[in-house]
Design a protein around this motif. Structure first.
Motif, PDB file in Angstrom:
ATOM      1  N   MET A 260       0.741  -1.113  -0.096  1.00  0.00           N
ATOM      2  CA  MET A 260       0.202  -0.034   0.094  1.00  0.00           C
ATOM      3  C   MET A 260       0.940   1.180  -0.011  1.00  0.00           C
ATOM      4  N   GLY A 261       1.878   1.070   0.919  1.00  0.00           N
ATOM      5  CA  GLY A 261       2.876   2.324   0.966  1.00  0.00           C
ATOM      6  C   GLY A 261       3.533   2.521  -0.481  1.00  0.00           C
ATOM      7  N   CYS A 262       3.656   1.455  -1.251  1.00  0.00           N
ATOM      8  CA  CYS A 262       4.542   1.818  -2.408  1.00  0.00           C
ATOM      9  C   CYS A 262       3.570   2.220  -3.367  1.00  0.00           C
ATOM     10  N   PHE A 263       2.204   1.715  -3.439  1.00  0.00           N
ATOM     11  CA  PHE A 263       1.263   2.098  -4.399  1.00  0.00           C
ATOM     12  C   PHE A 263       1.044   3.619  -4.064  1.00  0.00           C
ATOM     13  N   THR A 264       0.985   3.814  -2.682  1.00  0.00           N
ATOM     14  CA  THR A 264       0.681   5.334  -2.506  1.00  0.00           C
ATOM     15  C   THR A 264       1.858   6.404  -3.167  1.00  0.00           C
ATOM     16  N   PHE A 265       3.178   5.894  -2.791  1.00  0.00           N
ATOM     17  CA  PHE A 265       4.356   6.637  -3.400  1.00  0.00           C
ATOM     18  C   PHE A 265       4.116   6.794  -4.712  1.00  0.00           C
TER      19      PHE A 265
ATOM     20  N   LYS B 252       1.617   6.720  -6.775  1.00  0.00           N
ATOM     21  CA  LYS B 252       0.520   7.589  -7.245  1.00  0.00           C
ATOM     22  C   LYS B 252       0.748   8.984  -6.930  1.00  0.00           C
ATOM     23  N   ILE B 253       1.694   9.442  -5.659  1.00  0.00           N
ATOM     24  CA  ILE B 253       2.077  10.824  -5.429  1.00  0.00           C
ATOM     25  C   ILE B 253       3.016  11.361  -6.659  1.00  0.00           C
TER      26      ILE B 253
ATOM     27  N   GLN C  73      -5.306  10.590  -9.214  1.00  0.00           N
ATOM     28  CA  GLN C  73      -5.955  11.128  -8.232  1.00  0.00           C
ATOM     29  C   GLN C  73      -6.992  10.342  -7.841  1.00  0.00           C
TER      30      GLN C  73
ATOM     31  N   GLU D  35      -7.834   7.626  -9.087  1.00  0.00           N
ATOM     32  CA  GLU D  35      -7.590   6.113  -9.136  1.00  0.00           C
ATOM     33  C   GLU D  35      -8.552   5.512 -10.056  1.00  0.00           C
TER      34      GLU D  35
ATOM     35  N   LEU E 273      -0.277   1.595 -11.799  1.00  0.00           N
ATOM     36  CA  LEU E 273      -1.445   1.663 -10.988  1.00  0.00           C
ATOM     37  C   LEU E 273      -2.598   1.252 -11.557  1.00  0.00           C
TER      38      LEU E 273
ATOM     39  N   LYS F   3      -5.908  -3.124  -4.418  1.00  0.00           N
ATOM     40  CA  LYS F   3      -5.834  -2.379  -3.315  1.00  0.00           C
ATOM     41  C   LYS F   3      -6.696  -2.798  -2.245  1.00  0.00           C
TER      42      LYS F   3
END
Length: 247
Positions: free
Chosen positions: A7-12, A14-15, A85, A87, A240, A247
């Motif tokens: 999840m952390g990798c996905f969020t990073f 994504k940002i 943003q 998704e 993504l 997710k």
């Protein structure tokens, strides 16, 4: 990896995708603004950026080129930023498709330009030469850009001075466009150049090729950098897209 790490990798990612495409969106807006400015006041643009008039962009209408590129970047930036943003799989796939089409077009153009130089010259001649005949001397912006090009590159026309045969300029003035000396010092006229443009027998296409070959390392580096960014953008958008369901 643990679910939390994923999840952390996905969020990073994504940002990063959002920030990257926000920069593209803003850059596209800037290019669009410059393109509109050039279309309204080309003389000021040439005065400020005359030193870069050896660029290949000078054989086309710079304002239209910038407007088109700016609009494309705006679309890409919007799709990528909103897709990440919100998704949205639909927006991400659209982003991927647009970038892929641009990438393929760039590769095809590079192959034509590098391997089939004569074909590239034929295509340019088919589009630019009619514009020189019809618009040079009649369209103020187009004329200013070409004057700056011919002065900077010390060339005449796309292929040579015969590009101006049966042109609006020739009919109106009875002469070919003057070279870089007679443009600055009109009184030299036929004394300096019996055929005016004849003092510069080489066309701008060959001069542009010479400039590109001289700066081949820089051109290649820029092209490779752009290609790398496009591949990275497509990879991130597909990552993504594929991980939204997980997710």
């Amino acid at each position: 990896l643990s679910p939390g790490a994923k999840m952390g990798c996905f969020t990073f990612i994504k940002i990063i995708m959002i920030l990257f495409n926000l920069a593209i969106f803003l850059g596209g807006g800037a290019l669009l603004g410059v393109g509109i400015w050039v279309s309204r006041d080309a003389d000021s643009f040439v005065d400020i950026f005359g030193a870069v008039s050896s660029s290949v962009l000078q054989v086309v209408n710079v304002s239209y080129f910038l407007i088109v590129i700016g609009a494309i970047l705006l679309i890409i930036g919007f799709l990528g930023c909103c897709g990440a943003q919100k998704e949205s799989k639909c927006l991400l796939m659209m982003f991927f498709s647009v970038v892929l089409i641009i990438f393929i077009a760039e590769v095809a153009a590079a192959v034509v330009a590098l391997v089939y130089t004569s074909l590239a010259e034929t295509l340019l001649t088919a589009t630019v030469t009619p514009a020189l005949r019809d618009k040079y001397g009649e369209d103020k912006d187009f004329t200013s850009i070409w004057n700056a090009t011919m002065q900077e590159l010390k060339c005449c026309g796309l292929n040579n001075y015969t590009d101006f045969n049966n042109s609006y300029w020739l009919k109106e003035h009875g002469t070919y466009p003057q070279d870089h000396h007679t443009l600055a010092y009109p009184w030299l006229g036929p004394l300096a150049c019996p055929h005016l443009c004849g003092c510069l027998p080489q066309g701008c296409f060959q001069q542009i090729l010479t400039e590109i070959r001289t700066n081949g390392g820089v051109v290649g580096g820029v092209a490779a950098g752009i290609a790398a960014l496009e591949i990275a953008a497509m990879s991130v958008s597909m990552y993504l897209y594929c991980h939204l369901d997980k997710k």
